[in-house]
Design a protein around this motif. Structure first.
Motif, PDB file in Angstrom:
ATOM      1  N   SER A 110       5.743 -14.610  -2.063  1.00 41.93           N
ATOM      2  CA  SER A 110       4.553 -13.762  -2.116  1.00 41.93           C
ATOM      3  C   SER A 110       3.376 -14.494  -1.501  1.00 41.93           C
ATOM      4  CB  SER A 110       4.227 -13.372  -3.567  1.00 41.93           C
ATOM      5  OG  SER A 110       3.860 -14.514  -4.307  1.00 41.93           O
ATOM      6  N   VAL A 111       2.402 -13.720  -1.138  1.00 41.34           N
ATOM      7  CA  VAL A 111       1.191 -14.273  -0.548  1.00 41.34           C
ATOM      8  C   VAL A 111       0.059 -13.310  -0.894  1.00 41.34           C
ATOM      9  CG1 VAL A 111       1.494 -13.091   1.687  1.00 41.34           C
ATOM     10  CG2 VAL A 111       0.303 -15.276   1.618  1.00 41.34           C
ATOM     11  N   VAL A 112      -1.117 -13.853  -1.111  1.00 41.79           N
ATOM     12  CA  VAL A 112      -2.279 -12.980  -1.309  1.00 41.79           C
ATOM     13  C   VAL A 112      -3.028 -12.924   0.013  1.00 41.79           C
ATOM     14  CG1 VAL A 112      -4.391 -12.545  -2.604  1.00 41.79           C
ATOM     15  CG2 VAL A 112      -2.409 -13.580  -3.742  1.00 41.79           C
ATOM     16  N   TRP A 113      -3.083 -11.739   0.539  1.00 42.26           N
ATOM     17  CA  TRP A 113      -3.708 -11.510   1.848  1.00 42.26           C
ATOM     18  C   TRP A 113      -5.122 -10.984   1.628  1.00 42.26           C
ATOM     19  CZ3 TRP A 113      -3.105  -6.297   4.616  1.00 42.26           C
ATOM     20  CH2 TRP A 113      -3.784  -6.307   5.846  1.00 42.26           C
ATOM     21  N   HIS A 114      -6.083 -11.597   2.309  1.00 45.65           N
ATOM     22  CA  HIS A 114      -7.484 -11.174   2.207  1.00 45.65           C
ATOM     23  C   HIS A 114      -7.931 -10.597   3.543  1.00 45.65           C
ATOM     24  CE1 HIS A 114      -8.109 -13.356  -1.647  1.00 45.65           C
ATOM     25  NE2 HIS A 114      -7.238 -14.200  -1.143  1.00 45.65           N
ATOM     26  N   PRO A 115      -7.683  -9.326   3.782  1.00 47.02           N
ATOM     27  CA  PRO A 115      -8.153  -8.768   5.066  1.00 47.02           C
ATOM     28  C   PRO A 115      -9.676  -8.822   5.119  1.00 47.02           C
ATOM     29  CG  PRO A 115      -7.334  -7.027   3.620  1.00 47.02           C
ATOM     30  CD  PRO A 115      -7.027  -8.309   2.938  1.00 47.02           C
ATOM     31  N   GLU A 116     -10.191  -9.242   6.263  1.00 51.72           N
ATOM     32  CA  GLU A 116     -11.641  -9.496   6.328  1.00 51.72           C
ATOM     33  C   GLU A 116     -12.458  -8.234   6.524  1.00 51.72           C
ATOM     34  OE1 GLU A 116     -12.456 -12.615   9.079  1.00 51.72           O
ATOM     35  OE2 GLU A 116     -11.170 -14.035   8.011  1.00 51.72           O
ATOM     36  N   HIS A 117     -11.848  -7.218   7.114  1.00 48.52           N
ATOM     37  CA  HIS A 117     -12.619  -6.000   7.395  1.00 48.52           C
ATOM     38  C   HIS A 117     -11.648  -4.836   7.551  1.00 48.52           C
ATOM     39  CE1 HIS A 117     -11.181  -6.813  11.416  1.00 48.52           C
ATOM     40  NE2 HIS A 117     -11.669  -8.038  11.301  1.00 48.52           N
ATOM     41  N   PRO A 118     -12.158  -3.619   7.414  1.00 51.57           N
ATOM     42  CA  PRO A 118     -11.296  -2.464   7.654  1.00 51.57           C
ATOM     43  C   PRO A 118     -10.746  -2.490   9.075  1.00 51.57           C
ATOM     44  CG  PRO A 118     -13.348  -1.793   6.619  1.00 51.57           C
ATOM     45  CD  PRO A 118     -13.521  -3.229   7.024  1.00 51.57           C
ATOM     46  N   GLY A 119      -9.616  -1.860   9.248  1.00 53.64           N
ATOM     47  CA  GLY A 119      -9.021  -1.842  10.585  1.00 53.64           C
ATOM     48  C   GLY A 119      -7.512  -1.931  10.481  1.00 53.64           C
ATOM     49  N   THR A 120      -6.878  -2.118  11.615  1.00 57.19           N
ATOM     50  CA  THR A 120      -5.422  -2.118  11.675  1.00 57.19           C
ATOM     51  C   THR A 120      -4.903  -3.534  11.880  1.00 57.19           C
ATOM     52  OG1 THR A 120      -5.395   0.129  12.516  1.00 57.19           O
ATOM     53  CG2 THR A 120      -3.442  -1.183  12.919  1.00 57.19           C
TER      54      THR A 120
ATOM     55  N   GLY B 270      -9.923  -5.406  -0.016  1.00 56.20           N
ATOM     56  CA  GLY B 270      -9.809  -6.307  -1.167  1.00 56.20           C
ATOM     57  C   GLY B 270      -8.505  -7.068  -1.066  1.00 56.20           C
ATOM     58  N   PRO B 271      -8.306  -8.064  -1.927  1.00 50.09           N
ATOM     59  CA  PRO B 271      -7.087  -8.870  -1.831  1.00 50.09           C
ATOM     60  C   PRO B 271      -5.839  -7.998  -2.026  1.00 50.09           C
ATOM     61  CG  PRO B 271      -8.635  -9.806  -3.419  1.00 50.09           C
ATOM     62  CD  PRO B 271      -9.180  -8.471  -3.028  1.00 50.09           C
ATOM     63  N   VAL B 272      -4.825  -8.269  -1.235  1.00 51.42           N
ATOM     64  CA  VAL B 272      -3.566  -7.522  -1.286  1.00 51.42           C
ATOM     65  C   VAL B 272      -2.439  -8.531  -1.504  1.00 51.42           C
ATOM     66  CG1 VAL B 272      -1.971  -6.018  -0.016  1.00 51.42           C
ATOM     67  CG2 VAL B 272      -4.453  -5.825   0.369  1.00 51.42           C
ATOM     68  N   THR B 273      -1.673  -8.359  -2.575  1.00 53.82           N
ATOM     69  CA  THR B 273      -0.510  -9.224  -2.761  1.00 53.82           C
ATOM     70  C   THR B 273       0.655  -8.642  -1.967  1.00 53.82           C
ATOM     71  OG1 THR B 273      -1.238  -9.922  -4.942  1.00 53.82           O
ATOM     72  CG2 THR B 273       1.109 -10.188  -4.439  1.00 53.82           C
ATOM     73  N   VAL B 274       1.185  -9.454  -1.073  1.00 53.40           N
ATOM     74  CA  VAL B 274       2.350  -9.046  -0.285  1.00 53.40           C
ATOM     75  C   VAL B 274       3.528  -9.864  -0.786  1.00 53.40           C
ATOM     76  CG1 VAL B 274       3.356  -8.890   2.024  1.00 53.40           C
ATOM     77  CG2 VAL B 274       0.884  -8.533   1.700  1.00 53.40           C
TER      78      VAL B 274
ATOM     79  N   GLY C 202       0.811  -1.220   0.000  1.00 44.86           N
ATOM     80  CA  GLY C 202       0.000   0.000   0.000  1.00 44.86           C
ATOM     81  C   GLY C 202       0.836   1.256   0.000  1.00 44.86           C
ATOM     82  N   MET C 203       0.370   2.231   0.726  1.00 45.86           N
ATOM     83  CA  MET C 203       0.869   3.608   0.674  1.00 45.86           C
ATOM     84  C   MET C 203       1.386   3.981   2.059  1.00 45.86           C
ATOM     85  SD  MET C 203      -1.690   6.636  -0.500  1.00 45.86           S
ATOM     86  CE  MET C 203      -2.610   6.672   1.032  1.00 45.86           C
TER      87      MET C 203
END
Lengths: 354, 354
Positions: free
Chosen positions: A305-315, A259-263, A245-246
């Protein structure tokens, strides 16, 4: 109190501003671009005139050599990608605090080094039977720990004559930059960076263990100042991620959209290939395996690499942990020793999902 | 208490390890070698695909342009040596402390930049009569001061169309390195580095003053948070010396042998040529003039040197102070403002003569 509340002095800050690390987003490059590879320069970058510079090879050898840069370049050449990390990487996060170059996480890089195998040069010089070590001394001189010195390190005959140990004159296809050891440096793949002596001046076969400060006093694992300790040698397993991200300029905390995030990141060890990399989005409580990718050579870091699927907004607190072929895995908490060496505790990246 | 007793936080240290400065001994090079020029990267180094990248030139112009890197390279080219300094250089020594990138002295460098004059591009686009500024925005994005933004700055039409303002695609004879703004950046000689926007995305002629964060909020001289302040623009005069002799690793204090010592350095100002450089070996109480040397071009720093004859062994505090053609001289004590900008107080180097 953990190291997050620690503070650093002007002297440490001076070192941090002159010895730079790789910006973590540059971990996306398999070969670190020129100028982004980490640098630790104990003293000053020396000025070298290649018209008069010679590498002296002597001590317990049958045929002492004095070789020019052209002589070295005329020898068989090898190019290999090598990941190099400073033994002090992570020092800023050990607690109680250790005062020296205060690396956080970024003292690493991978370059394509071109040079000639050291073994051939040692064979030409003819090591005598009583030689037990080879000492490498640079042109950089100064005071460290109250001791005036030229920078020097040694290797056992076995380590010095390993196939992959090179005398290097190019990096990423160009003559060595001044700050990386021009005109000639040692590269010892798999070992922490202090081993790969820059600005080589002389190579000396010796029949007693080398007593230079950087070998006998510094770069040793010790729990108290008084004990001799064990030498720091090969790199412990570590993985780092490109922070997704940013960023916030000041805190370097990250912000990503839902949404899905590639790390993605890199992992390496001096003790064997990377066997696995684990990824956690809950600060290291639960882990899932990352997919392992390419590596630019047997001595270079491996992509993951891994595709991370955060379930909800937050930290979230993202972590990664490598395990190497020798079965060693990065610890969750920083190990401690007097020098603050080899803190390979897992990276933690604070991310807010919006 | 002065800043010598100050301490820095982990957040500041993270910035110091990723944004590197020039090792002071590298001031001996008239053109800073690749990888040693200072870097301040507010957000992340962006990844740019030159197959799809275009520079968009629009806003209050008659003929909006969308130009490729090949288009830019086909235009008339200029190569010029330019000294660039971060407006935050010296921030670590202002007191009371200012929290941001904690530069000590080393946020400077000189490169040979190759590019095409901006003025020609603006002429092709045809500035409309109501255009009063030109805004430059990069591909780097993040959060600063709580504001989400792309990095952007503006110049008046007069400043933007000066002969020496370039759109640059090469540095020291090579395509820009990723960290220096690949594929295209602005170079505004004489101004602090925040002006020379990297990773250019769009250039927009505007009829109202640019309100981007880095123009309207940051980089302003303010004595309180509430006042609008004056914009930070050109570099104040500064001189730096190559610390003589041999360093202590940790303290960076210097040790020299008795006898004459040649002390050399560089000096620059964005407000005119360097008129003189003074040298002091007693902490700034008495001064003697240095000899001025070469400069690699009208926008590059000027070399200087002095032969210092220490009278006896002991500890000395060396200082240097530049005066520019506008008559401004470096102050002995750090100026203060909310952002910690433009602290050009004289450098002080502790030297022990043995």
């Amino acid at each position: 109190m953990d190291s997050g509340a620690a503070t650093w002095s002007l002297e440490e800050l001076q070192l941090a501003t002159r010895n730079h690390g790789v910006p973590l987003e540059a971990l996306r490059y398999p070969i670190t671009p020129l100028g982004l590879h980490y640098l630790l320069i104990h003293f000053d970058i020396p000025v070298v005139d290649t018209d008069t510079w010679r590498l002296e090879v002597g001590g317990r050898v049958g045929r002492p050599l004095s070789v020019s840069l052209d002589d070295i370049r005329a020898r068989p050449s090898v190019t290999q990608a090598v990941t190099m990390e400073c033994a002090g990487n992570g020092r800023a996060r050990v607690w109680p605090r250790v005062v020296s170059q205060p690396w956080v996480l970024e003292a690493v890089g991978t370059a394509e080094w071109t040079g000639t195998p050291l073994r051939g040069v040692l064979e030409d010089a003819g090591l005598l039977d009583d030689a037990i070590e080879v000492a490498f001394e640079g042109l950089d001189a100064g005071i460290d720990g109250g001791v005036e010195q030229v920078y020097g390190r040694s290797l056992s005959i076995e380590d010095a004559t390993a196939d992959e140990v090179l005398l290097v004159y190019e990096s990423n296809g160009r003559p060595l930059l001044p700050q990386h050891g021009f005109p000639l440096r040692l590269i010892v793949p798999g070992w922490y960076g202090m081993t790969s002596v820059k600005w080589l001046d002389r190579i000396t076969a010796i029949s007693e263990p080398y007593q230079g400060y950087q070998q006998a006093k510094a770069y040793r694992y010790r729990q108290t100042e008084d004990e001799p300790g064990e030498p720091v040698t090969r790199m412990k397993p570590r993985s780092l991620m490109v922070p997704p991200g940013m960023p916030d300029f000041m805190t370097r905390e990250r912000f990503v959209e839902a949404g899905p995030v590639t790390v993605e990141g890199r992992a390496w060890s001096g003790w064997g290939n990377i066997a696995s990399v684990g990824f956690s989005s809950d600060g290291g409580h639960t882990w899932s395996p990352a997919e392992l990718g390419e590596q630019a050579g047997p001595h270079a870091w491996r992509g993951w690499s891994v595709v991370w699927h955060p379930e909800h907004p937050g930290t979230y607190e993202l972590c990664c942990a490598a395990t190497d072929g020798a079965g060693e895995r990065q610890p969750l908490d920083p190990p401690w020793n007097v020098g603050g060496y080899a803190n390979n505790a897992v990276q933690r990246v604070q991310v807010t999902v919006r």
